[in-house]
Design an enzyme around this catalytic site. Structure first.
Site, PDB file in Angstrom:
ATOM      1  N   LEU A  14       1.607 -13.459  -0.486  1.00 50.66           N
ATOM      2  CA  LEU A  14       0.736 -12.322  -0.835  1.00 50.66           C
ATOM      3  C   LEU A  14       1.353 -11.463  -1.920  1.00 50.66           C
ATOM      4  O   LEU A  14       0.658 -10.736  -2.629  1.00 50.66           O
ATOM      5  CB  LEU A  14       0.494 -11.453   0.406  1.00 50.66           C
ATOM      6  CG  LEU A  14      -0.329 -12.091   1.520  1.00 50.66           C
ATOM      7  CD1 LEU A  14      -0.299 -11.206   2.767  1.00 50.66           C
ATOM      8  CD2 LEU A  14      -1.764 -12.309   1.061  1.00 50.66           C
ATOM      9  N   TYR A  26      -2.543  -7.195   8.090  1.00 49.48           N
ATOM     10  CA  TYR A  26      -2.918  -7.775   6.799  1.00 49.48           C
ATOM     11  C   TYR A  26      -3.957  -6.885   6.119  1.00 49.48           C
ATOM     12  O   TYR A  26      -5.000  -6.583   6.701  1.00 49.48           O
ATOM     13  CB  TYR A  26      -3.473  -9.183   7.028  1.00 49.48           C
ATOM     14  CG  TYR A  26      -4.099  -9.817   5.811  1.00 49.48           C
ATOM     15  CD1 TYR A  26      -3.425  -9.844   4.592  1.00 49.48           C
ATOM     16  CD2 TYR A  26      -5.362 -10.403   5.877  1.00 49.48           C
ATOM     17  CE1 TYR A  26      -3.997 -10.416   3.477  1.00 49.48           C
ATOM     18  CE2 TYR A  26      -5.946 -10.991   4.771  1.00 49.48           C
ATOM     19  CZ  TYR A  26      -5.254 -10.987   3.565  1.00 49.48           C
ATOM     20  OH  TYR A  26      -5.823 -11.546   2.458  1.00 49.48           O
ATOM     21  N   LYS A  44      10.926  -5.851  -3.622  1.00 50.12           N
ATOM     22  CA  LYS A  44      12.286  -5.775  -4.126  1.00 50.12           C
ATOM     23  C   LYS A  44      13.254  -6.622  -3.278  1.00 50.12           C
ATOM     24  O   LYS A  44      14.189  -7.213  -3.790  1.00 50.12           O
ATOM     25  CB  LYS A  44      12.725  -4.301  -4.110  1.00 50.12           C
ATOM     26  CG  LYS A  44      13.934  -4.020  -4.941  1.00 50.12           C
ATOM     27  CD  LYS A  44      14.189  -2.529  -5.083  1.00 50.12           C
ATOM     28  CE  LYS A  44      15.582  -2.302  -5.639  1.00 50.12           C
ATOM     29  NZ  LYS A  44      16.174  -1.055  -5.181  1.00 50.12           N
ATOM     30  N   ARG A  72       5.435 -10.132  -3.871  1.00 57.21           N
ATOM     31  CA  ARG A  72       6.896 -10.067  -3.883  1.00 57.21           C
ATOM     32  C   ARG A  72       7.328  -8.630  -3.926  1.00 57.21           C
ATOM     33  O   ARG A  72       6.806  -7.851  -4.710  1.00 57.21           O
ATOM     34  CB  ARG A  72       7.415 -10.719  -5.160  1.00 57.21           C
ATOM     35  CG  ARG A  72       7.828 -12.132  -4.993  1.00 57.21           C
ATOM     36  CD  ARG A  72       8.357 -12.618  -6.302  1.00 57.21           C
ATOM     37  NE  ARG A  72       9.788 -12.362  -6.388  1.00 57.21           N
ATOM     38  CZ  ARG A  72      10.604 -13.137  -7.093  1.00 57.21           C
ATOM     39  NH1 ARG A  72      10.113 -14.144  -7.773  1.00 57.21           N
ATOM     40  NH2 ARG A  72      11.883 -12.887  -7.132  1.00 57.21           N
ATOM     41  N   ASP A 106       6.609   9.939   0.193  1.00 55.04           N
ATOM     42  CA  ASP A 106       6.552   8.980  -0.914  1.00 55.04           C
ATOM     43  C   ASP A 106       5.131   8.449  -1.092  1.00 55.04           C
ATOM     44  O   ASP A 106       4.923   7.248  -1.254  1.00 55.04           O
ATOM     45  CB  ASP A 106       7.533   7.830  -0.639  1.00 55.04           C
ATOM     46  CG  ASP A 106       7.887   7.057  -1.900  1.00 55.04           C
ATOM     47  OD1 ASP A 106       7.694   7.604  -3.017  1.00 55.04           O
ATOM     48  OD2 ASP A 106       8.349   5.924  -1.779  1.00 55.04           O
TER      49      ASP A 106
HETATM   50  P1  AMP Z   1       6.340  -4.958  -0.752  1.00 51.02           P
HETATM   51  O1  AMP Z   1       7.587  -5.718  -0.497  1.00 51.02           O
HETATM   52  O2  AMP Z   1       5.930  -4.138   0.436  1.00 51.02           O
HETATM   53  O3  AMP Z   1       6.373  -4.190  -2.025  1.00 51.02           O
HETATM   54  O4  AMP Z   1       5.169  -6.048  -0.885  1.00 51.02           O
HETATM   55  C1  AMP Z   1       5.059  -6.866  -2.013  1.00 51.02           C
HETATM   56  C2  AMP Z   1       3.597  -7.171  -2.266  1.00 51.02           C
HETATM   57  O5  AMP Z   1       3.058  -7.958  -1.211  1.00 51.02           O
HETATM   58  C3  AMP Z   1       2.700  -5.934  -2.317  1.00 51.02           C
HETATM   59  O6  AMP Z   1       2.705  -5.393  -3.581  1.00 51.02           O
HETATM   60  C4  AMP Z   1       1.346  -6.505  -1.911  1.00 51.02           C
HETATM   61  O7  AMP Z   1       0.706  -7.122  -3.016  1.00 51.02           O
HETATM   62  C5  AMP Z   1       1.708  -7.585  -0.928  1.00 51.02           C
HETATM   63  N1  AMP Z   1       1.634  -7.090   0.438  1.00 51.02           N
HETATM   64  C6  AMP Z   1       2.630  -6.452   1.112  1.00 51.02           C
HETATM   65  N2  AMP Z   1       2.229  -6.134   2.352  1.00 51.02           N
HETATM   66  C7  AMP Z   1       0.963  -6.589   2.482  1.00 51.02           C
HETATM   67  C8  AMP Z   1      -0.015  -6.546   3.538  1.00 51.02           C
HETATM   68  N3  AMP Z   1       0.283  -5.987   4.706  1.00 51.02           N
HETATM   69  N4  AMP Z   1      -1.233  -7.081   3.329  1.00 51.02           N
HETATM   70  C9  AMP Z   1      -1.520  -7.645   2.140  1.00 51.02           C
HETATM   71  N5  AMP Z   1      -0.650  -7.712   1.097  1.00 51.02           N
HETATM   72  C10 AMP Z   1       0.580  -7.193   1.259  1.00 51.02           C
END
Ligand code: AMP
Length: 294
Positions: A37, A110, A41, A39, A154
């Site tokens: 879905l 999700y 950090k 990536r 934030d």
């Molecule tokens: P993050 O590590 O939280 O920045 O997540 C990286 C990317 O994954 C985000 O920018 C979203 O595009 C996707 N993502 C993270 N969490 C979710 C979620 N619960 N449902 C759908 N997409 C997600």
């Protein structure tokens, strides 16, 4: 990283609450892993299905080595602790977590329609109806958090996801804090920070009112209000509350009034969130359901 508490099961159905007594330890074998879905950090997020319940979740996989290198284990622990206890339609659920030797896995609700940030980039700026609906959703979620003595600290587009119905979900509690006291820590991205945080003086839950004001501006204009090329200029503009409303896009006087009441230097003078819900711009523009269908 040793997280010792027990995990809570994903809901059998999105709408039904899992019984508080249903706790178990999860492993990767409990999930079918689907498409990536996104990536972040510290790792990747995958669509996943919990095999027993068929419940669809987002599985966030974080590498312990990277967490340790960046010294954010403590922050993650706090994020998990706080987010797993919050239950609100506009806050992304954290159902549980588990770990193996190398990774930590977070079992998340999700959010089918993805990142708000991308929507804003696509549209450039939102209609007043859409902006007001999102602001109401966030205000309700923040009222709920503040009632539990949690300040988010934030709030920004990158931390917001959109659910299947178009409902907004606060997704990232990495900088949030459980507090009964006033705090002095400097955290978050500069653009959304209130004067008291950029100046590292004490702050409380009203920091989230400021950030919501910044976000409301960004929804309507497509850029945050104190944006500048240099960090030091953003800093100066925040501290001076150098708030300007450009002539385009055209934004109603009521929306500007609301923003001006939130972006107030004296944190005690900012419009309280329950009053925001009664502001004429909100009442006239926000979808009563709190959901903007896209
Ligand atoms: P993050 O590590 O939280 O920045 O997540 C990286 C990317 O994954 C985000 O920018 C979203 O595009 C996707 N993502 C993270 N969490 C979710 C979620 N619960 N449902 C759908 N997409 C997600």
């Amino acid at each position: 990283m040793a997280i010792a508490a027990e995990n809570q099961a994903p809901q059998e159905k999105a709408s039904s609450e899992v019984s508080a007594t249903e706790t178990r330890r999860w492993t990767l074998n409990d999930f079918d892993i689907g498409k990536p879905l996104g990536r972040g950090k510290f790792g990747h997020v995958y669509l996943a299905r919990e095999k027993r319940s068929n419940h669809i979740v987002a599985l966030k996989v974080l590498f312990k080595s990277q967490l340790q290198q960046s010294q954010v284990e403590h922050q993650l622990r706090r994020e998990v602790e706080i987010q797993s206890h919050l239950r609100h339609p506009n806050i992304l659920r954290l159902y549980g977590y588990f770990y193996d030797q190398k990774r930590v896995y977070l079992i998340l609700e999700y959010a089918a329609k993805g990142e708000l940030y991308k929507e804003l980039q696509k549209c450039k700026y939102f209609s007043e109806r859409r902006a007001a609906t999102y602001v109401v959703s966030l205000a309700r979620a923040l009222i709920y958090c503040h009632g539990k003595h949690v300040i988010h600290r934030d709030i920004k587009p990158e931390n917001l996801l959109i659910g299947a119905q178009g409902e907004l979900k606060i997704a990232d509690f990495g900088w949030s804090v459980h507090t009964f006291n006033r705090r002095r820590t400097m955290c978050g991205t500069l653009d959304y920070l209130p004067p008291e945080m950029v100046e590292s003086v004490e702050h409380d839950a009203s920091v989230d009112i400021w950030s919501l004001g910044v976000l409301c501006y960004e929804f309507l204009y497509g850029v945050p209000p104190f944006e500048a090329k240099e960090h030091s200029d953003t800093y100066r503009r925040i501290v001076q509350v150098d708030l300007k409303f450009p002539p385009k896009p055209i934004v109603s006087a009521q929306a500007k009034d609301l923003i001006s009441q939130m972006l107030v230097k004296d944190s005690a003078e900012r419009l309280p969130l329950h009053k925001l819900l009664e502001h004429p711009w909100i009442v006239q523009n926000a979808e009563p359901s709190g959901v903007y269908r896209i």
